[in-house]
Design a protein around this motif. Sequence first.
Motif, PDB file in Angstrom:
ATOM      1  N   ARG A 161       0.850  -1.191   0.000  1.00  0.00           N
ATOM      2  CA  ARG A 161       0.000   0.000   0.000  1.00  0.00           C
ATOM      3  C   ARG A 161       0.884   1.239   0.000  1.00  0.00           C
ATOM      4  NH1 ARG A 161      -5.301  -1.093   3.831  1.00  0.00           N
ATOM      5  NH2 ARG A 161      -5.908  -3.084   2.863  1.00  0.00           N
TER       6      ARG A 161
ATOM      7  N   ASP B 214       3.285  -6.841   1.287  1.00  0.00           N
ATOM      8  CA  ASP B 214       2.512  -6.391   2.450  1.00  0.00           C
ATOM      9  C   ASP B 214       3.157  -5.233   3.206  1.00  0.00           C
ATOM     10  OD1 ASP B 214       0.487  -8.312   1.989  1.00  0.00           O
ATOM     11  OD2 ASP B 214       1.692  -9.848   2.961  1.00  0.00           O
ATOM     12  N   THR B 215       4.039  -4.504   2.551  1.00  0.00           N
ATOM     13  CA  THR B 215       4.602  -3.283   3.138  1.00  0.00           C
ATOM     14  C   THR B 215       3.570  -2.157   3.013  1.00  0.00           C
ATOM     15  OG1 THR B 215       6.916  -3.843   2.778  1.00  0.00           O
ATOM     16  CG2 THR B 215       6.377  -1.515   2.846  1.00  0.00           C
ATOM     17  N   LYS B 216       3.506  -1.319   4.044  1.00  0.00           N
ATOM     18  CA  LYS B 216       2.563  -0.207   4.060  1.00  0.00           C
ATOM     19  C   LYS B 216       3.338   1.100   4.174  1.00  0.00           C
ATOM     20  CE  LYS B 216      -1.201  -2.889   6.091  1.00  0.00           C
ATOM     21  NZ  LYS B 216      -0.520  -4.171   5.904  1.00  0.00           N
ATOM     22  N   ILE B 217       3.177   1.961   3.179  1.00  0.00           N
ATOM     23  CA  ILE B 217       3.856   3.261   3.146  1.00  0.00           C
ATOM     24  C   ILE B 217       2.793   4.341   3.257  1.00  0.00           C
ATOM     25  CG2 ILE B 217       5.420   4.746   1.853  1.00  0.00           C
ATOM     26  CD1 ILE B 217       6.358   2.254   0.336  1.00  0.00           C
ATOM     27  N   GLY B 218       2.985   5.231   4.232  1.00  0.00           N
ATOM     28  CA  GLY B 218       1.982   6.254   4.500  1.00  0.00           C
ATOM     29  C   GLY B 218       1.965   7.365   3.458  1.00  0.00           C
TER      30      GLY B 218
ATOM     31  N   SER C 161      12.922  -2.522   0.753  1.00  0.00           N
ATOM     32  CA  SER C 161      12.098  -2.745   1.936  1.00  0.00           C
ATOM     33  C   SER C 161      11.673  -4.206   1.978  1.00  0.00           C
ATOM     34  CB  SER C 161      10.855  -1.840   1.892  1.00  0.00           C
ATOM     35  OG  SER C 161       9.950  -2.204   2.912  1.00  0.00           O
TER      36      SER C 161
ATOM     37  N   ASP D 287       6.324  -6.770   5.133  1.00  0.00           N
ATOM     38  CA  ASP D 287       5.582  -6.348   6.333  1.00  0.00           C
ATOM     39  C   ASP D 287       6.189  -5.136   7.035  1.00  0.00           C
ATOM     40  OD1 ASP D 287       3.562  -8.415   6.264  1.00  0.00           O
ATOM     41  OD2 ASP D 287       5.140  -9.815   6.838  1.00  0.00           O
TER      42      ASP D 287
ATOM     43  N   VAL E   6       6.361  -1.121   7.908  1.00  0.00           N
ATOM     44  CA  VAL E   6       5.441   0.017   7.998  1.00  0.00           C
ATOM     45  C   VAL E   6       6.277   1.297   7.984  1.00  0.00           C
ATOM     46  CG1 VAL E   6       3.711   1.219   9.380  1.00  0.00           C
ATOM     47  CG2 VAL E   6       3.724  -1.283   9.287  1.00  0.00           C
TER      48      VAL E   6
ATOM     49  N   LYS F  49       5.782   5.309   8.088  1.00  0.00           N
ATOM     50  CA  LYS F  49       4.748   6.272   8.446  1.00  0.00           C
ATOM     51  C   LYS F  49       4.775   7.501   7.540  1.00  0.00           C
ATOM     52  CE  LYS F  49       4.589   4.778  13.273  1.00  0.00           C
ATOM     53  NZ  LYS F  49       4.692   5.189  14.704  1.00  0.00           N
TER      54      LYS F  49
ATOM     55  N   GLU G  63       9.202  -6.298   9.006  1.00  0.00           N
ATOM     56  CA  GLU G  63       8.388  -5.942  10.164  1.00  0.00           C
ATOM     57  C   GLU G  63       8.887  -4.710  10.912  1.00  0.00           C
ATOM     58  OE1 GLU G  63       7.865  -9.368  12.603  1.00  0.00           O
ATOM     59  OE2 GLU G  63       7.017 -10.588  10.976  1.00  0.00           O
TER      60      GLU G  63
ATOM     61  N   VAL H 103       9.126  -0.794  11.805  1.00  0.00           N
ATOM     62  CA  VAL H 103       8.241   0.359  11.749  1.00  0.00           C
ATOM     63  C   VAL H 103       9.095   1.614  11.788  1.00  0.00           C
ATOM     64  CG1 VAL H 103       6.355   1.608  12.883  1.00  0.00           C
ATOM     65  CG2 VAL H 103       6.399  -0.895  12.900  1.00  0.00           C
TER      66      VAL H 103
END
Length: 371
Positions: free
Chosen positions: A314, A329-333, A343, A346, A348, A350, A368, A370
């Motif tokens: 995302r 499944d990495t999440k980038i704000g 990366s 998993d 994150v 921010k 994993e 953050v």
Amino acid sequence: MRNNVLGIVFGNNHADRVAALTSHRALASVPFAGKYRLIDFNLSNMSNSGITNIGIIVSKNFFSLMDHVGSGKSWNLSRKNGGVHLLPPFIQSGEVVGNSEIEALHSVKRFLNDATEEYVLLSECGMVANINYNDMIQKHIDNKADFTVMYVTGLKSEGRKDALSITMGADDRIDTFSLKSYASPENNIVVGTILTNRKFLMELVEECISNNKLNYIRNVFQTYVRSYRFYGYEFKGYYSLISSMEEYFAANMSLLSRENRQALFNGRQPIFTKVRDDMPSRYGLGSSVKNSLIAQGCIIEGEVENSIIAKGVRIGKGTKVSNCIIMQDTKIGSDATLNYVISDKDVVIKDNRALCGYDSFPIYIPSEKVL
């Protein structure tokens, strides 16, 4: 057609050279190109070449590899006879498992003894290529060779401490093996795929273990090059060898070229992998994607350029991702900036974060984490 060849893959070979990626997984299960693992290329090449009995030698961190390979069904290797086998070390009480290829083969001697195939194909897992081995196998038989060694030309090897180069006569029989700290693209560089006779290999391994000669390059290749029949076999297709983080990054980025993708993923001989069912990727209003590979299941609301984005990633609004490898499944704000970043899964990241590496030194973010 089934070949009379046993396949052996070294699943942890040279894992220390990409220690960040292999701290919690085998080198064979390192993600590649957004959808694949490194082991997929070996298993697909062998299966497509009629090699249906394959052992993967592993020593540690192989849980994710077990999950990925499973029964071998994805590579048409789920069989009553043969198939794919994960081979942790078979050791006796008090024995120590070493890191060399000789020790690795000795640790799985029961598997080698139980096999019925006449020949054995040895391959390193850090190989990215689409190879049909049938021609190599036939030339090995025609030459009555003891060893047939695959090599490539044009492979850059600057900084690699064990670039193994060969010289050959007119009949492709190898005259010399030499280790180089730097090998020019004109050199014939051995790429870790070797074909030999199974029983002959077992005898040679026992001899090396008995005499504490554990370096196969020095104690086998260089020692016996005049005594045994060594032949070279040139592979002329697309090839990448993963033996450093820089090479891993460059190999992934090379697939942004249409020519390289077509050479590696051709319709004649597909590369298989374990399928993960996901929804198609979604692109938000104002999003932008240029010269990138995007796997399924992603949500892209920012800008992506010259990057490889794995499944389930995302990317938020206002975020710019350039020259990056983003694993699943990495999440980038929102409003973040990433340039030359690897990366792991998993992660994150921010809002409003800024990370910038360089092509010869990409920033690596562990799984994993953050930020």
